[in-house]
Design a protein around this motif. Sequence first.
Motif, PDB file in Angstrom:
ATOM      1  N   VAL A   1       0.836  -1.199   0.000  1.00 54.67           N
ATOM      2  CA  VAL A   1       0.000   0.000   0.000  1.00 54.67           C
ATOM      3  C   VAL A   1       0.875   1.254   0.000  1.00 54.67           C
ATOM      4  CG1 VAL A   1      -1.631   1.312   1.398  1.00 54.67           C
ATOM      5  CG2 VAL A   1      -1.983  -1.114   1.035  1.00 54.67           C
TER       6      VAL A   1
ATOM      7  N   SER B   1      13.815  18.037  -9.552  1.00 60.77           N
ATOM      8  CA  SER B   1      15.072  17.879 -10.289  1.00 60.77           C
ATOM      9  C   SER B   1      15.341  19.056 -11.208  1.00 60.77           C
ATOM     10  CB  SER B   1      15.056  16.583 -11.099  1.00 60.77           C
ATOM     11  OG  SER B   1      13.956  16.576 -11.949  1.00 60.77           O
TER      12      SER B   1
ATOM     13  N   VAL C   1       5.381  10.988 -13.294  1.00 57.80           N
ATOM     14  CA  VAL C   1       6.358  11.874 -12.641  1.00 57.80           C
ATOM     15  C   VAL C   1       7.767  11.324 -12.794  1.00 57.80           C
ATOM     16  CG1 VAL C   1       7.126  12.754 -10.420  1.00 57.80           C
ATOM     17  CG2 VAL C   1       4.724  12.868 -11.017  1.00 57.80           C
ATOM     18  N   LEU C   2       7.913  10.021 -12.603  1.00 58.68           N
ATOM     19  CA  LEU C   2       9.245   9.416 -12.710  1.00 58.68           C
ATOM     20  C   LEU C   2       9.767   9.477 -14.141  1.00 58.68           C
ATOM     21  CD1 LEU C   2       8.792   6.352 -10.346  1.00 58.68           C
ATOM     22  CD2 LEU C   2      10.232   8.345  -9.978  1.00 58.68           C
TER      23      LEU C   2
ATOM     24  N   ASN D   1      -5.327   3.601  -5.829  1.00 59.01           N
ATOM     25  CA  ASN D   1      -3.896   3.280  -5.844  1.00 59.01           C
ATOM     26  C   ASN D   1      -3.351   3.218  -7.271  1.00 59.01           C
ATOM     27  OD1 ASN D   1      -3.814   3.181  -3.113  1.00 59.01           O
ATOM     28  ND2 ASN D   1      -3.895   0.960  -2.945  1.00 59.01           N
TER      29      ASN D   1
ATOM     30  N   SER E   1      10.876  12.854 -14.641  1.00 59.62           N
ATOM     31  CA  SER E   1      12.132  13.051 -13.919  1.00 59.62           C
ATOM     32  C   SER E   1      13.314  12.480 -14.691  1.00 59.62           C
ATOM     33  CB  SER E   1      12.029  12.404 -12.549  1.00 59.62           C
ATOM     34  OG  SER E   1      13.263  12.467 -11.893  1.00 59.62           O
TER      35      SER E   1
ATOM     36  N   VAL F   1      14.174  14.877 -17.433  1.00 54.43           N
ATOM     37  CA  VAL F   1      14.899  16.049 -16.923  1.00 54.43           C
ATOM     38  C   VAL F   1      16.325  15.671 -16.543  1.00 54.43           C
ATOM     39  CG1 VAL F   1      14.967  17.736 -15.069  1.00 54.43           C
ATOM     40  CG2 VAL F   1      12.805  17.198 -16.159  1.00 54.43           C
ATOM     41  N   GLN F   2      16.475  14.495 -15.929  1.00 52.31           N
ATOM     42  CA  GLN F   2      17.816  14.053 -15.531  1.00 52.31           C
ATOM     43  C   GLN F   2      18.705  13.858 -16.752  1.00 52.31           C
ATOM     44  OE1 GLN F   2      19.056  13.909 -12.631  1.00 52.31           O
ATOM     45  NE2 GLN F   2      17.318  13.976 -11.256  1.00 52.31           N
TER      46      GLN F   2
ATOM     47  N   VAL G   1       9.133  14.796  -7.352  1.00 52.00           N
ATOM     48  CA  VAL G   1      10.535  14.811  -7.751  1.00 52.00           C
ATOM     49  C   VAL G   1      10.945  16.242  -8.046  1.00 52.00           C
ATOM     50  CG1 VAL G   1      12.211  13.987  -9.423  1.00 52.00           C
ATOM     51  CG2 VAL G   1      10.349  12.506  -8.703  1.00 52.00           C
TER      52      VAL G   1
ATOM     53  N   CYS H   1       3.495   1.882  -1.615  1.00 50.87           N
ATOM     54  CA  CYS H   1       3.988   2.231  -2.947  1.00 50.87           C
ATOM     55  C   CYS H   1       3.039   3.162  -3.676  1.00 50.87           C
ATOM     56  CB  CYS H   1       4.211   0.965  -3.771  1.00 50.87           C
ATOM     57  SG  CYS H   1       5.480  -0.090  -3.091  1.00 50.87           S
ATOM     58  N   ALA H   2       1.815   3.236  -3.207  1.00 54.01           N
ATOM     59  CA  ALA H   2       0.837   4.082  -3.893  1.00 54.01           C
ATOM     60  C   ALA H   2       0.837   5.498  -3.375  1.00 54.01           C
ATOM     61  CB  ALA H   2      -0.552   3.473  -3.750  1.00 54.01           C
ATOM     62  N   THR H   3       1.808   5.862  -2.553  1.00 56.53           N
ATOM     63  CA  THR H   3       1.888   7.231  -2.049  1.00 56.53           C
ATOM     64  C   THR H   3       2.373   8.154  -3.175  1.00 56.53           C
ATOM     65  OG1 THR H   3       2.490   6.340   0.089  1.00 56.53           O
ATOM     66  CG2 THR H   3       2.884   8.683  -0.266  1.00 56.53           C
ATOM     67  N   PRO H   4       1.709   9.286  -3.370  1.00 53.91           N
ATOM     68  CA  PRO H   4       2.164  10.198  -4.430  1.00 53.91           C
ATOM     69  C   PRO H   4       3.587  10.671  -4.167  1.00 53.91           C
ATOM     70  CG  PRO H   4      -0.018  10.796  -3.655  1.00 53.91           C
ATOM     71  CD  PRO H   4       0.489   9.748  -2.729  1.00 53.91           C
ATOM     72  N   ILE H   5       4.396  10.684  -5.180  1.00 54.86           N
ATOM     73  CA  ILE H   5       5.780  11.122  -5.032  1.00 54.86           C
ATOM     74  C   ILE H   5       5.953  12.481  -5.680  1.00 54.86           C
ATOM     75  CG2 ILE H   5       6.720   8.807  -4.930  1.00 54.86           C
ATOM     76  CD1 ILE H   5       7.514   9.162  -7.866  1.00 54.86           C
TER      77      ILE H   5
ATOM     78  N   ASN I   1       2.490   8.575 -10.441  1.00 55.83           N
ATOM     79  CA  ASN I   1       3.898   8.430 -10.040  1.00 55.83           C
ATOM     80  C   ASN I   1       4.766   8.016 -11.223  1.00 55.83           C
ATOM     81  OD1 ASN I   1       3.204   9.104  -7.498  1.00 55.83           O
ATOM     82  ND2 ASN I   1       3.382   7.051  -6.634  1.00 55.83           N
TER      83      ASN I   1
ATOM     84  N   THR J   1      -2.890   6.679  -8.487  1.00 54.59           N
ATOM     85  CA  THR J   1      -1.690   7.277  -7.889  1.00 54.59           C
ATOM     86  C   THR J   1      -0.425   6.712  -8.521  1.00 54.59           C
ATOM     87  OG1 THR J   1      -2.877   7.520  -5.803  1.00 54.59           O
ATOM     88  CG2 THR J   1      -0.472   7.692  -5.722  1.00 54.59           C
ATOM     89  N   LEU J   2      -0.413   5.395  -8.708  1.00 52.28           N
ATOM     90  CA  LEU J   2       0.771   4.770  -9.313  1.00 52.28           C
ATOM     91  C   LEU J   2       0.979   5.245 -10.741  1.00 52.28           C
ATOM     92  CD1 LEU J   2       0.389   1.144  -7.921  1.00 52.28           C
ATOM     93  CD2 LEU J   2       2.161   2.802  -7.336  1.00 52.28           C
TER      94      LEU J   2
END
Lengths: 117, 160
Positions: free
Chosen positions: A17, A27, B54-55, B44, B58, B61-62, A25, A19-23, B51, B47-48
Motif C-alpha cells: 500500500v 530535479s 512523474v518518474l 492506488n 524526472s 529532466v535528468q 521529484v 507504494c501508492a503514495t504520491p511522489i 507516479n 496514484t501509481l
Amino acid sequence: MQFNKSFTSVVLCLMLVGCATPIKVNSVPTPIVITQPPAPSPIVVNNVNWQVVTGSNLNQFVIQAQKDQGTSDPVFVVLSVDDYKILLANLTDIKRYIQQQQAIIAYYQTATKAAPK
Amino acid sequence: MNIFTSLFGGLFGSVQSTVTTILVTLVLAMGVTGYFYYQINEKNIQTLTQNNAVLKNSITVQNQTIAALQAQQQAQAQMITDLQNILQQVQQAEQVALAKIQKLNVAGLAHTDNKAATVLVNNASNSILTDIHNTTVVQPNGAQNTSAPSASEAQPNAIQ
C-alpha cells in the motif's frame, strides 16, 4: 503454519500500500547568479625622461641640469646600461604578469557568467 | 412418525435458516469488502500511474541535465585549453622581449649618435609602460584587454 502464511500475506499487502503514495521529484536545476565585480581603473603611467650621458656630453648635461634644478650643485640618479636593462626586464615581467592575470580573470568571468535563458 | 418428522424437520429447518442467514451475511460482507477493495485499488492505480508519469518526466529532466553538464564540461575544457594557449603566448612574448632587451647596444649607439641612443632608451621604457596601461584599460563592453599579445606587440617598438 496456516496462521503464519495469512499473517505474512496481510503484512505484504500493507507494505505494498505504501507504494501508492504520491511522489514528488524536484530535479529542476537552480542557477547560481554570480555578480561580476567592476574592473579596476586602468594604470596611469607617466613616461620617464631618460638622458644618455657619455664623456663627450657630460659637461653639457651638467650645465643643463644646473639650469633645470636652479642650483650649481645638481643631483642625479644614475643608472648604468645594465641596470637599465634590468629595469626594462622587470617592467616586462610585470606586464607579463598583468596580462596573464587578465586572461585568468576573463576565464573566470566567462565560466561564471549566467547562462542565457 | 408425525411427531418424529415434525420434531427433526423443525430442528433442521431452524439450522438451515441460520446457515442461510450466515451465508447471506458473508456474501454481503464480501460484496461490501470487495467494493471498498476495488475503490482503494482504483485510487492506488491512479496514484501509481501519476507516479509513473512523474518518474518518466524526472528521467527526461535528468537526461537533459546530464547532457547539459557534459556540454558544459566540454566547453570548460575548451576554455581551459584557450586559457593555457593565451598564458603560453604571453610567456613566449615576454621571452622574445627580454631577448631584445639584452641585445640593446645603448653604449655603442651613445658613442656614435647620442641623440639616437636617448630616443632609443626613452622609447623602450615608454613602450612598455604604454603596454601596461593598455592592458588595464577597460573595453567598452566592460571587459579588460585579455588577448595575448603577439611577439611584435610584446616587445618595445623602439628596440631594434
